[in-house]
Scaffold this active site. Structure first.
Site, short mmCIF file in Angstrom:
data_model
loop_
_atom_site.label_atom_id
_atom_site.label_comp_id
_atom_site.label_asym_id
_atom_site.label_seq_id
_atom_site.Cartn_x
_atom_site.Cartn_y
_atom_site.Cartn_z
N LYS A 111 -1.89 16.01 -29.24
CA LYS A 111 -3.31 15.95 -29.63
C LYS A 111 -3.86 17.35 -29.93
O LYS A 111 -4.65 17.50 -30.86
CB LYS A 111 -4.13 15.27 -28.54
CG LYS A 111 -3.95 13.76 -28.56
CD LYS A 111 -4.62 13.10 -27.37
CE LYS A 111 -4.32 11.61 -27.34
NZ LYS A 111 -4.50 11.04 -26.00
N LYS A 194 5.85 1.97 -36.65
CA LYS A 194 5.01 0.89 -36.12
C LYS A 194 3.57 0.92 -36.64
O LYS A 194 3.09 1.94 -37.11
CB LYS A 194 5.05 0.91 -34.60
CG LYS A 194 4.23 1.98 -33.96
CD LYS A 194 4.09 1.68 -32.48
CE LYS A 194 2.97 2.52 -31.91
NZ LYS A 194 2.63 2.22 -30.54
N LYS A 197 -3.38 2.40 -35.16
CA LYS A 197 -4.72 2.78 -35.62
C LYS A 197 -4.67 4.15 -36.28
O LYS A 197 -5.16 4.34 -37.39
CB LYS A 197 -5.66 2.90 -34.43
CG LYS A 197 -6.06 1.61 -33.80
CD LYS A 197 -7.29 1.84 -32.96
CE LYS A 197 -7.05 1.69 -31.48
NZ LYS A 197 -7.06 0.40 -30.91
#
Ligand code: TRP
Length: 329
Positions: A111, A194, A197
């Site tokens: 992140k 996969k 979002k």
């Protein structure tokens, strides 16, 4: 009977990957276990500290959870921010969490690499809050995908450390809940693995026919098989994986046969797939819309969930405060 906790961040709508990867199994398991399903709205703030419509996003996820069949009577469905005991346990657990170990987690490193301008302390202590979410109900099982395994391991570590530090045998170490065979990994349509979002390759349960068609028609394919019965490359296999969950067996057999015979027309397959996804979504979408327009119902569900969750959470916090040594005069 296990005590199960699962949280979902409220940063976006639910997609087919969420449904077939988890929700479908939650719907079954909620009747056999003591389940806590919550919306991790605090966790969402770690990456989105100034969301445009925090309440709207939370409302959407709640409406979608219910539309998928999570039953507020059978399980405890609530918002993280409605249970202040979680914040208190998080604060206390932070005293026993070391900056070094938090800095080393892969999701933190990931992140901060992606958003170097937002390296906030909430992001660093994300696993502590997640541990609080889980152990506040003394959960034994947590359904997690690959990307959350490390966070669950941290939760175990914090539970164990608490027991060791205060010389108690209070928290259980939460184990992963394994759906085994039932777990279906839904791929994205861009051939990059996969559906997710953040990957921006999702088909959402709330998508309508037109949106679905647009997304499916854009899916990456190749120029088609040249040899009969040849093995499918991953990007084509992905389309069939989606068909496997939304289409009839006869439809799937038909297109598999066409592929084996080198007669496949991807355009036809995609059209059919889009139609089948639309039909799959339709009743769920309708229930989502229903729920969204029924604020009284959502309020009732959230209130009931918060009450049930707080009952279990306040008992834990009371015990933990005592174990730490807090006392009233
Ligand atoms: N970190 C989880 C995710 O991104 C969401 C989450 C927060 C969670 N708290 C949790 C999941 C507790 C399970 C249990 O998917």
């Amino acid at each position: 009977m296990e005590t199960v906790v699962s949280g979902i961040r409220s940063t976006g709508n639910l997609h087919l990957g969420n449904y077939f990867g988890a929700l479908k199994n939650f719907v079954k398991m909620q009747h056999e276990n003591n389940c806590y399903f919550f919306i991790a709205d605090y966790h969402s703030l770690t990456t989105h500290p100034t969301p445009d419509d925090l309440h709207g996003k939370v409302k959407q996820v709640l409406a979608e959870y219910l539309a998928c069949g999570l039953d507020p009577e059978a399980s405890t469905i609530y918002l993280q921010s409605d249970v202040p005991e979680i914040s208190e346990l998080y604060l206390l657990l932070n005293m026993n969490a070391y900056v070094g170990e938090l800095e080393r987690t892969t999701s933190f490193k990931d992140k901060i690499r992606k958003n170097p301008e937002n390296v906030n302390a909430g992001l660093l202590t994300y696993p502590v809050l997640m541990a609080a979410d889980i152990i506040i109900h003394n959960a034994t099982r947590v359904p997690v995908g690959k990307d959350q395994e490390q966070n669950l391991e941290m939760a175990r570590k914090f539970a164990r450390r608490f027991n060791n530090m205060y010389k108690v045998d209070y928290f259980k170490e939460p184990q992963p809940y394994n759906f085994g065979e039932a777990l279906v990994k839904i791929p994205g349509l861009d051939g990059t693995g996969k559906m997710g979002k953040s990957e921006g390759n999702g088909i959402y349960l709330f998508d309508d026919a037109k949106t679905i068609k647009k997304k499916v028609m854009k899916a990456v394919t190749d120029s088609g098989p040249t040899e009969k019965n040849s093995e499918m490359p991953e990007i084509i296999q992905n389309l069939f994986t989606l068909m496997d969950v939304v289409s009839d067996k006869s439809t799937i057999d038909f297109f598999r046969e066409k592929y084996a015979e080198c007669e496949i027309r991807y355009g036809d397959l995609k059209k059919q797939l889009a139609e089948d996804i639309t039909n799959f979504n339709a009743p769920i979408r309708e229930r989502i819309l229903d729920n969204l327009s029924n604020n009284d119902y959502l309020r009732k569900v959230a209130k009931m969930g918060a009450e049930k969750a707080r009952e279990s959470a306040s008992k834990t916090v009371k015990d933990v405060r005592e174990i730490f040594g807090f006392k009233s005069f």
